[in-house]
Design a protein around this motif. Structure first.
Motif, PDB file in Angstrom:
ATOM      1  N   ALA A  42       7.707  52.447 -45.604  1.00 37.12           N
ATOM      2  CA  ALA A  42       7.013  51.232 -45.162  1.00 37.12           C
ATOM      3  C   ALA A  42       6.301  50.578 -46.341  1.00 37.12           C
ATOM      4  N   TYR A  43       5.645  51.415 -47.170  1.00 38.11           N
ATOM      5  CA  TYR A  43       4.854  50.892 -48.292  1.00 38.11           C
ATOM      6  C   TYR A  43       5.089  51.714 -49.544  1.00 38.11           C
ATOM      7  N   ASN A  44       5.098  51.015 -50.675  1.00 44.67           N
ATOM      8  CA  ASN A  44       5.116  51.707 -51.960  1.00 44.67           C
ATOM      9  C   ASN A  44       3.888  51.248 -52.730  1.00 44.67           C
ATOM     10  N   PHE A  45       3.117  52.218 -53.207  1.00 43.00           N
ATOM     11  CA  PHE A  45       1.879  51.904 -53.926  1.00 43.00           C
ATOM     12  C   PHE A  45       1.742  52.836 -55.121  1.00 43.00           C
ATOM     13  N   MET A  46       1.683  52.253 -56.307  1.00 43.99           N
ATOM     14  CA  MET A  46       1.532  53.052 -57.534  1.00 43.99           C
ATOM     15  C   MET A  46       2.556  54.181 -57.606  1.00 43.99           C
ATOM     16  N   GLY A  47       3.792  53.879 -57.214  1.00 41.51           N
ATOM     17  CA  GLY A  47       4.852  54.874 -57.305  1.00 41.51           C
ATOM     18  C   GLY A  47       4.946  55.834 -56.126  1.00 41.51           C
ATOM     19  N   LYS A  48       4.023  55.737 -55.185  1.00 43.63           N
ATOM     20  CA  LYS A  48       4.024  56.655 -54.023  1.00 43.63           C
ATOM     21  C   LYS A  48       4.580  55.926 -52.800  1.00 43.63           C
ATOM     22  N   ASP A  49       5.525  56.581 -52.100  1.00 43.21           N
ATOM     23  CA  ASP A  49       6.094  56.019 -50.867  1.00 43.21           C
ATOM     24  C   ASP A  49       5.322  56.506 -49.653  1.00 43.21           C
ATOM     25  N   ILE A  50       5.080  55.606 -48.711  1.00 40.05           N
ATOM     26  CA  ILE A  50       4.479  55.980 -47.423  1.00 40.05           C
ATOM     27  C   ILE A  50       5.452  55.501 -46.340  1.00 40.05           C
ATOM     28  N   THR A  51       5.914  56.424 -45.491  1.00 43.74           N
ATOM     29  CA  THR A  51       6.932  56.069 -44.504  1.00 43.74           C
ATOM     30  C   THR A  51       6.308  55.430 -43.260  1.00 43.74           C
ATOM     31  N   TYR A  52       7.191  54.885 -42.413  1.00 43.95           N
ATOM     32  CA  TYR A  52       6.753  54.339 -41.122  1.00 43.95           C
ATOM     33  C   TYR A  52       6.152  55.441 -40.266  1.00 43.95           C
ATOM     34  N   GLY A  53       6.775  56.629 -40.323  1.00 47.27           N
ATOM     35  CA  GLY A  53       6.271  57.762 -39.547  1.00 47.27           C
ATOM     36  C   GLY A  53       4.863  58.166 -39.983  1.00 47.27           C
ATOM     37  N   GLN A  54       4.633  58.186 -41.296  1.00 53.05           N
ATOM     38  CA  GLN A  54       3.291  58.515 -41.809  1.00 53.05           C
ATOM     39  C   GLN A  54       2.276  57.440 -41.419  1.00 53.05           C
ATOM     40  N   THR A  55       2.695  56.182 -41.506  1.00 54.32           N
ATOM     41  CA  THR A  55       1.803  55.076 -41.126  1.00 54.32           C
ATOM     42  C   THR A  55       1.427  55.188 -39.650  1.00 54.32           C
TER      43      THR A  55
END
Length: 557
Positions: A42-55
């Protein structure tokens, strides 16, 4: 304009009207995407991915935490952060818990912050520690009882997060000392919320979703009341409008957007975050768009399909020597909004990326998008395009009567994205809403026979020279094409002879540019009364954090 002359200018496959009531609430929209795209980024921030499931799980935990504070449905929760992953998590958590998002500019002064917290009646605030000192100075005078404190590295994992926070606090010294003894850290709030009982409220389309404060160009800053259905409508309108080009993304390739505009701004909130959520896209979060080399370095790591930005950002990027280190070949849509896109910038961007800037138009009061140029067009039109599906525009004279094509009038907008009114300001709402449901924008426009609207200016910014109307946007667009000019802005200044005169302020691209060059160029391109009486050179123009030029400040100095 009931005959909608603009429909003949619609791209093939875009309908005049779409179903904007597909979801019962923004919560339903988000939860549908959480399930459908749970494994996707869902999001990429400073090289780190955050998935829809994590969100999904983080925001539900945050919703549980907020409910554990004893807040009631409809309570307002403020967010004061740059583009960090905690922002979308907080938004989803606030809405899922049945509360209202109050977006706040993190660069506000204590006076501005106090006004917005008091006016909205916010009971809680989610704030990044970099600006906590601002809150400390005014919190006692506000209704805020709960503070959730975020740090830059909260969502980057233990090792990287600790390092990032250390650098931000101790090396770059970006966190001034503050004292907010009862504040709870974001990760602690998530931990509390994970154990708390979450009760899903019954959120409806007509419930308030967001209070979006407008810049206060007409005096004090007011909150535009955006209902769940207003934002949903604008997300679906934008999706339908972009479909002719976004539909060309190869199968199996995730749509990826750049979020360099701040999320507290309605353009990034709706057309960045919420539209990306709806389409299962990946959003690259850029916390500081002013760091042009940093933005370009980040973008070298991604395949980019969509890029909403303002003229100043397009200009700054396209003129940077590192511009070609980014692969722009996948770019399908560049949307320009917030302020007029200049023809020189549009031309350069198209030359360098092969993707035209589609200028659109909207306001906080319209969630925000009301018009846009067709995404299939390749030529710069110098207009704000045509009204989006389900949207009506008309031009009104000072008596509220509609004027015809070619005649200037105040732009008035009607559609499902138009706000419910100003927060607790029935008097101000009455001033801008017509009896037949149109919102009067305060912008003066003209429309041609193809239904393309062009802004000739704000009522406020117009300069009156010896009885002649001078529109700053026209002058700025002309002067910006002069070789040697990086940026420019013009304002009216008092003049004993002509009532008002034109003052032109320029930021040079070429140090050799002289006042004589500018005056000669203006003489060649502008009629007498439009030519600047005062020409001033500056190192930079005053701007809002979104990149809008503050003409007021140019006047004041």
């Amino acid at each position: 304009m009931t005959d909608r002359i603009w429909l003949k200018s619609y791209p093939k496959g875009v309908n005049a009207d779409i179903n904007v009531s597909e979801y019962t609430s923004l919560v339903a929209l988000m939860e549908s995407s959480f399930q459908k795209y749970s494994k996707q980024v869902a999001y990429n921030f400073m090289g780190k991915d955050i998935t829809y499931g994590q969100t999904d799980s983080l925001s539900q935990a945050f919703a549980g935490y907020l409910q554990s504070l004893g807040l009631v449905k409809g309570d307002r929760i403020a967010i004061m952060m740059p583009n960090v992953p905690q922002y979308p998590v907080a938004v989803a958590g606030i809405l899922r818990a049945g509360y209202v998002v109050v977006n706040i500019n993190p660069l506000y002064t204590p006076r501005e912050l106090e006004h917005q917290l008091k006016d909205s009646g916010a009971k809680a605030i989610v704030i990044i520690e970099n600006f906590a000192t601002t809150l400390e100075k005014c919190i006692a005078a506000t209704p805020v009882k709960h503070v959730v404190l975020c740090a830059m590295g909260d969502q980057l994992g233990l090792l990287k997060g600790t390092l990032v926070n250390y650098v931000v606090r101790n090396v770059k010294k970006m966190v001034p000392a503050f004292n907010l003894p009862s504040a709870v850290r974001f990760n602690a709030a998530i931990a509390i919320g994970t154990k708390a009982a979450f009760k899903k409220p019954d959120t409806k389309a007509d419930d308030v979703a967001v209070l979006q404060y407008t810049g206060g160009t007409t005096g004090v800053s007011k909150g535009a009341v955006l209902l769940h259905r207003n934002v949903i409508a604008n997300v679906l309108q934008s999706e339908a409008w972009n479909a002719p080009v976004m539909g060309k993304i190869p199968a199996g390739e995730q749509p990826t957007g750049v979020c360099a505009l701040p999320l507290y701004h309605i353009f990034a909130f709706t057309v960045g975050m919420m539209l990306s959520m709806r389409t299962g896209g990946k959003l690259i979060l850029i916390p500081n768009p002013r760091d042009i080399p940093g933005v370009l370095k980040e973008l070298t790591k991604h395949t980019i399909h969509s890029f909403p930005a303002v003229n100043t950002l397009f200009n700054g990027l396209a003129n940077h020597p590192d511009f070609n280190t980014v692969d722009w070949s996948h770019l399908k849509i560049s949307v320009g909004g917030g302020t007029a896109v200049q023809s020189g910038v549009a031309k350069l961007w198209f030359e360098k990326t092969g993707c035209p800037i589609c200028e659109g138009y909207g306001l906080s009061e319209t969630s925000p998008s009301a018009t846009c140029n067709p995404v299939t067009s390749t030529a710069y039109t110098g207009t704000i395009g045509v009204p989006l599906p389900n949207t009506y525009l008309k031009l009104l004279d000072d008596d509220g009567n509609e004027v015809g094509p070619g005649q200037p009038g105040e732009i008035a907008i009607k559609g499902p994205q138009v706000m419910a009114g100003y927060w607790q300001r029935p008097d101000e709402t009455a001033k801008v809403m017509t009896s037949d449901g149109f919102f009067k924008t305060g912008d003066i426009g003209v429309v041609d026979d193809k239904g393309y609207f062009k802004i000739v200016d704000r009522k406020k910014d117009m300069i009156l020279v010896s009885g002649f109307n001078v529109f700053p946007t026209e002058l700025e667009d002309v002067v910006a094409q002069l070789a040697g000019v990086m940026e420019c802005a013009c304002v009216g200044v008092p003049d004993a002879k002509t009532g008002e005169a034109v003052k032109l302020v320029i930021v040079k691209k070429d140090p050799a540019l002289t006042e004589a060059d500018v005056r000669n160029y203006c003489k060649e391109n502008l009629t007498g009364y439009k030519q600047p009486k005062v020409v001033e050179f500056r190192a930079e123009l005053p701007k809002t954090p979104v990149g809008k030029i503050l003409r007021r400040e140019l006047r004041d100095k």
